[in-house]
Design a protein around this motif. Structure first.
Motif, PDB file in Angstrom:
ATOM      1  N   LYS A  45       0.849  -1.192   0.000  1.00 59.32           N
ATOM      2  CA  LYS A  45       0.000   0.000   0.000  1.00 59.32           C
ATOM      3  C   LYS A  45       0.884   1.240   0.000  1.00 59.32           C
ATOM      4  CE  LYS A  45      -3.643   2.341   2.468  1.00 59.32           C
ATOM      5  NZ  LYS A  45      -4.544   2.359   3.603  1.00 59.32           N
ATOM      6  N   LYS A  46       0.580   2.180  -0.894  1.00 63.10           N
ATOM      7  CA  LYS A  46       1.362   3.414  -0.985  1.00 63.10           C
ATOM      8  C   LYS A  46       0.811   4.449  -0.008  1.00 63.10           C
ATOM      9  CE  LYS A  46       3.480   6.550  -4.284  1.00 63.10           C
ATOM     10  NZ  LYS A  46       3.619   6.888  -5.713  1.00 63.10           N
ATOM     11  N   LEU A  47       1.705   4.981   0.823  1.00 63.58           N
ATOM     12  CA  LEU A  47       1.344   6.026   1.773  1.00 63.58           C
ATOM     13  C   LEU A  47       1.561   7.401   1.138  1.00 63.58           C
ATOM     14  CD1 LEU A  47       3.114   4.486   4.912  1.00 63.58           C
ATOM     15  CD2 LEU A  47       0.766   4.126   4.112  1.00 63.58           C
ATOM     16  N   LYS A  48       1.024   8.437   1.765  1.00 67.20           N
ATOM     17  CA  LYS A  48       1.115   9.788   1.209  1.00 67.20           C
ATOM     18  C   LYS A  48       2.549  10.276   1.031  1.00 67.20           C
ATOM     19  CE  LYS A  48      -3.365  11.346   2.850  1.00 67.20           C
ATOM     20  NZ  LYS A  48      -4.102  12.287   3.693  1.00 67.20           N
ATOM     21  N   ASN A  49       3.462   9.782   1.871  1.00 61.51           N
ATOM     22  CA  ASN A  49       4.856  10.236   1.781  1.00 61.51           C
ATOM     23  C   ASN A  49       5.663   9.498   0.706  1.00 61.51           C
ATOM     24  OD1 ASN A  49       5.327   7.728   2.897  1.00 61.51           O
ATOM     25  ND2 ASN A  49       6.327   8.491   4.739  1.00 61.51           N
ATOM     26  N   GLY A  50       5.025   8.606  -0.043  1.00 56.06           N
ATOM     27  CA  GLY A  50       5.704   7.884  -1.112  1.00 56.06           C
ATOM     28  C   GLY A  50       6.294   6.552  -0.694  1.00 56.06           C
ATOM     29  N   THR A  51       6.097   6.180   0.571  1.00 52.42           N
ATOM     30  CA  THR A  51       6.575   4.888   1.062  1.00 52.42           C
ATOM     31  C   THR A  51       5.485   3.839   0.883  1.00 52.42           C
ATOM     32  OG1 THR A  51       8.008   5.934   2.702  1.00 52.42           O
ATOM     33  CG2 THR A  51       7.414   3.641   3.093  1.00 52.42           C
ATOM     34  N   PHE A  52       5.883   2.664   0.445  1.00 54.97           N
ATOM     35  CA  PHE A  52       4.979   1.528   0.320  1.00 54.97           C
ATOM     36  C   PHE A  52       5.203   0.617   1.519  1.00 54.97           C
ATOM     37  CE2 PHE A  52       5.416   3.006  -3.991  1.00 54.97           C
ATOM     38  CZ  PHE A  52       4.227   2.702  -4.619  1.00 54.97           C
ATOM     39  N   LYS A  53       4.120   0.016   2.041  1.00 53.91           N
ATOM     40  CA  LYS A  53       4.245  -0.891   3.188  1.00 53.91           C
ATOM     41  C   LYS A  53       3.295  -2.065   3.070  1.00 53.91           C
ATOM     42  CE  LYS A  53       5.947   2.021   6.869  1.00 53.91           C
ATOM     43  NZ  LYS A  53       5.826   2.400   8.251  1.00 53.91           N
ATOM     44  N   VAL A  54       3.731  -3.188   3.675  1.00 55.54           N
ATOM     45  CA  VAL A  54       2.887  -4.362   3.825  1.00 55.54           C
ATOM     46  C   VAL A  54       3.424  -5.169   5.004  1.00 55.54           C
ATOM     47  CG1 VAL A  54       4.161  -5.909   2.263  1.00 55.54           C
ATOM     48  CG2 VAL A  54       1.713  -6.248   2.605  1.00 55.54           C
ATOM     49  N   VAL A  55       2.526  -5.851   5.716  1.00 57.27           N
ATOM     50  CA  VAL A  55       2.911  -6.719   6.828  1.00 57.27           C
ATOM     51  C   VAL A  55       2.594  -8.153   6.424  1.00 57.27           C
ATOM     52  CG1 VAL A  55       2.531  -7.309   9.251  1.00 57.27           C
ATOM     53  CG2 VAL A  55       2.449  -4.911   8.528  1.00 57.27           C
ATOM     54  N   VAL A  56       3.581  -9.033   6.603  1.00 56.37           N
ATOM     55  CA  VAL A  56       3.447 -10.436   6.228  1.00 56.37           C
ATOM     56  C   VAL A  56       3.805 -11.294   7.438  1.00 56.37           C
ATOM     57  CG1 VAL A  56       4.261 -12.242   4.656  1.00 56.37           C
ATOM     58  CG2 VAL A  56       4.109  -9.889   3.860  1.00 56.37           C
TER      59      VAL A  56
END
Length: 98
Positions: A45-56
């Motif tokens: 998922k792309k956040l507003k600051n341009g960082t993508f994150k996911v938890v696995v």
């Protein structure tokens, strides 16, 4: 660090947060031996600051090879724990040890 780990006390699982900063990228996926290298299995998922994150959730006491797919291009983690050569793909993959 691009990867953070949270080990669970109740079961042999680690919640691993993968993060990748790339404001110019539109879509980012995570592929690795934990998801059969399926390009559609783990989108970030792309956040507003341009960082993508996911938890696995991953099993502990194992190591995992992985890469990101940024707009169709395979890329390694910016800050991997290690890199390992993969003979099948003839390239280096990021390595995660749990």
């Amino acid at each position: 660090m691009a990867v953070s780990k949270k080990f669970l006390k109740s079961k042999p699982v680690c919640k691993v947060t993968f993060a990748y900063t790339a404001p110019e990228v539109k879509e980012l996926s995570l592929v690795g031996d934990f998801n059969e290298w399926d390009v559609t299995a783990t989108p970030l998922k792309k956040l507003k600051n341009g960082t993508f994150k996911v938890v696995v959730d991953l099993e502990v006491d194992k190591s995992y090879e992985y890469k990101f797919i940024a707009d169709g291009e395979y890329v390694n983690d910016d800050e991997p724990e290690a890199l390992v050569f993969n003979e099948f793909a003839n390239t280096e993959n990021s390595l995660l040890e749990l």
